[in-house]
Design a protein around this motif. Structure first.
Motif, PDB file in Angstrom:
ATOM      1  N   LEU A  39      95.673  51.657  66.293  1.00  0.00           N
ATOM      2  CA  LEU A  39      96.100  52.873  65.609  1.00  0.00           C
ATOM      3  C   LEU A  39      96.154  54.012  66.615  1.00  0.00           C
ATOM      4  CD1 LEU A  39      94.004  52.607  62.317  1.00  0.00           C
ATOM      5  CD2 LEU A  39      96.438  52.085  62.645  1.00  0.00           C
ATOM      6  N   PRO A  40      97.255  54.759  66.655  1.00  0.00           N
ATOM      7  CA  PRO A  40      97.384  55.826  67.647  1.00  0.00           C
ATOM      8  C   PRO A  40      96.462  56.992  67.363  1.00  0.00           C
ATOM      9  CG  PRO A  40      99.267  55.816  66.165  1.00  0.00           C
ATOM     10  CD  PRO A  40      98.468  54.604  65.832  1.00  0.00           C
ATOM     11  N   GLU A  55      99.300  60.332  70.632  1.00  0.00           N
ATOM     12  CA  GLU A  55      99.722  58.992  71.013  1.00  0.00           C
ATOM     13  C   GLU A  55     100.779  58.434  70.067  1.00  0.00           C
ATOM     14  OE1 GLU A  55      96.003  56.845  73.238  1.00  0.00           O
ATOM     15  OE2 GLU A  55      96.059  56.729  71.040  1.00  0.00           O
ATOM     16  N   VAL A  56     101.485  57.428  70.566  1.00  0.00           N
ATOM     17  CA  VAL A  56     102.400  56.660  69.731  1.00  0.00           C
ATOM     18  C   VAL A  56     102.086  55.178  69.928  1.00  0.00           C
ATOM     19  CG1 VAL A  56     104.252  58.363  69.768  1.00  0.00           C
ATOM     20  CG2 VAL A  56     104.171  56.616  71.558  1.00  0.00           C
ATOM     21  N   ARG A  57     102.363  54.397  68.899  1.00  0.00           N
ATOM     22  CA  ARG A  57     102.311  52.942  69.037  1.00  0.00           C
ATOM     23  C   ARG A  57     103.736  52.439  69.187  1.00  0.00           C
ATOM     24  NH1 ARG A  57      99.777  49.848  64.164  1.00  0.00           N
ATOM     25  NH2 ARG A  57     101.902  50.053  63.329  1.00  0.00           N
ATOM     26  N   ILE A  85     102.632  56.896  64.747  1.00  0.00           N
ATOM     27  CA  ILE A  85     102.382  58.100  65.547  1.00  0.00           C
ATOM     28  C   ILE A  85     101.016  58.680  65.203  1.00  0.00           C
ATOM     29  CG2 ILE A  85     104.814  58.690  65.813  1.00  0.00           C
ATOM     30  CD1 ILE A  85     104.461  60.743  63.574  1.00  0.00           C
ATOM     31  N   GLY A  86     100.417  59.361  66.176  1.00  0.00           N
ATOM     32  CA  GLY A  86      99.151  60.033  65.967  1.00  0.00           C
ATOM     33  C   GLY A  86      99.346  61.500  65.643  1.00  0.00           C
ATOM     34  N   MET A 129      99.799  51.143  73.049  1.00  0.00           N
ATOM     35  CA  MET A 129      99.612  52.557  72.795  1.00  0.00           C
ATOM     36  C   MET A 129     100.103  53.327  74.014  1.00  0.00           C
ATOM     37  SD  MET A 129      98.264  52.181  69.892  1.00  0.00           S
ATOM     38  CE  MET A 129      97.852  53.889  69.574  1.00  0.00           C
ATOM     39  N   ALA A 130     100.680  54.507  73.783  1.00  0.00           N
ATOM     40  CA  ALA A 130     101.181  55.321  74.888  1.00  0.00           C
ATOM     41  C   ALA A 130     101.038  56.791  74.552  1.00  0.00           C
ATOM     42  CB  ALA A 130     102.649  54.991  75.174  1.00  0.00           C
ATOM     43  N   ASP A 131     100.862  57.595  75.586  1.00  0.00           N
ATOM     44  CA  ASP A 131     100.892  59.046  75.452  1.00  0.00           C
ATOM     45  C   ASP A 131     102.338  59.447  75.174  1.00  0.00           C
ATOM     46  OD1 ASP A 131     101.089  61.852  76.044  1.00  0.00           O
ATOM     47  OD2 ASP A 131      99.260  61.720  77.245  1.00  0.00           O
ATOM     48  N   ALA A 132     102.568  60.113  74.063  1.00  0.00           N
ATOM     49  CA  ALA A 132     103.932  60.450  73.657  1.00  0.00           C
ATOM     50  C   ALA A 132     104.668  61.272  74.706  1.00  0.00           C
ATOM     51  CB  ALA A 132     103.908  61.201  72.318  1.00  0.00           C
TER      52      ALA A 132
END
Length: 327
Positions: free
Chosen positions: A22-23, A27-29, A69-70, A124-127
């Motif tokens: 879960l972001p 963050e985004v998944r 998305i987080g 997971m990544a930093d948007a």
């Protein structure tokens, strides 16, 4: 989700099921459509890079779609196709970040090295560090652009504007950079392992004016040479091909030791420089250029659970172009 996890230095990757992540804030998944296999992944698997915290999921040439998305991320990004590169995050506060040199950040995170990467169905990544890719092109064909292309672009810029360009190591990065260089009107001289006729034929098919073994002398003095192979002895070989004032660019994150060499092959204001990581601006500039130049990648696709086979073929020099994993 499923991922190919590296449990320890030098181990085989293990196909493993994990809970869906879960972001967090910012963050985004990303649901992975394809992930390129880069030589840096070999350096991670072989433990040639420092401070690896195991287990880790390699992979940093990721193409996929944002499916969660987080907090703090615009909902409009849901469903967007993005690329997730090597540079996963920077501190934004160190002197290098403040000077616009985030590629040299003192406290970065790297996809597939210090945070889990794209040898998986999701990551997971930093948007802020994802690149929008649009809808043109297949995922597998775009994936190598996210590192081989980006680092290749930065190394090409650092090589300067000279017309005669040598490329040592005609794999994923080399075959992309050759296309950009030809589009720019440069003459490309491709250097491969001795006897690698497949790579030499690929280079010639992409417009190189000459292709030969790394120990051969090209038919003209070069303005610059870029080394993509992680092989230190190539540095003095490349120096010997340069005109006065020429430059050798070492583009890898890891290289074997450079042997001693006579000063006279460096004299004449020849230079040796290295490339470290990338900036987000590099990504913006390169992806625009790649579209304008109509870059086409030569890829061999493997299922995700065959990542070990893809890495072995890359290590043994048995790939032409780039390898890509598809979940």
């Amino acid at each position: 989700m499923h991922a190919m996890i590296l449990p320890a230095r030098g181990a085989r990757l293990q196909y493993t099921e994990r809970p869906d992540p879960l972001p967090g804030p910012g963050e985004v998944r990303v649901k992975v459509g394809a992930c390129g296999v880069c030589r840096t992944d070999l350096h991670v698997v072989d433990g040639e890079l420092p401070d690896i915290a195991y287990p880790i999921v390699p992979g940093h040439e990721v193409v996929g779609r944002i499916d969660a998305i987080g907090d703090g991320v615009d909902h409009a990004h849901l469903g967007t196709r993005v690329g997730v590169p090597w540079l996963g995050s920077t501190c934004g506060q160190c002197p290098y970040c403040r000077e616009g040199k985030e590629n040299l950040c003192d406290a970065p995170l790297f996809t597939g090295y210090t945070r889990d990467g794209g040898f998986a169905t999701h990551l997971m990544a930093d948007a802020r560090y994802c690149f929008p890719l649009g809808e043109d092109g297949e995922d597998a064909e775009l994936a190598p652009l996210l590192c081989a292309g980006l680092i290749g672009w930065r190394s090409l810029v650092m090589a300067g504007d000279g017309r005669k360009l040598g490329i040592y190591g005609f794999g994923a990065a080399g075959h992309i950079v050759a296309q950009v260089a030809r589009w720019q009107g440069r003459d490309v001289y491709a250097f491969t392992r001795a006897g690698d006729t497949q790579a030499q034929h690929l280079a010639l098919s992409l417009g190189a004016c000459w292709a030969g073994a790394s120990g051969d002398r090209p038919p003209a003095e070069l303005d610059a040479a870029i080394i993509y192979a992680p092989t230190g002895p190539l540095v003095p070989l490349a120096l010997r091909t340069l005109r006065k004032g020429g430059r050798v660019v070492c583009a890898g994150i890891h290289m074997s030791d450079i042997p001693s060499f006579p000063y006279d092959i460096l004299w004449g204001e020849r230079q040796i420089v290295s490339v470290a990581n990338l900036t987000r601006q590099d990504g913006v500039d390169f992806l625009k250029t790649a579209a304008r130049a109509r870059i086409r990648t030569h890829v061999t696709v493997f299922p995700l659970d065959q990542a070990n086979e893809a890495l072995a073929r890359l290590r043994d020099g048995k790939l032409v172009g780039a390898a890509v994993l598809k979940p």
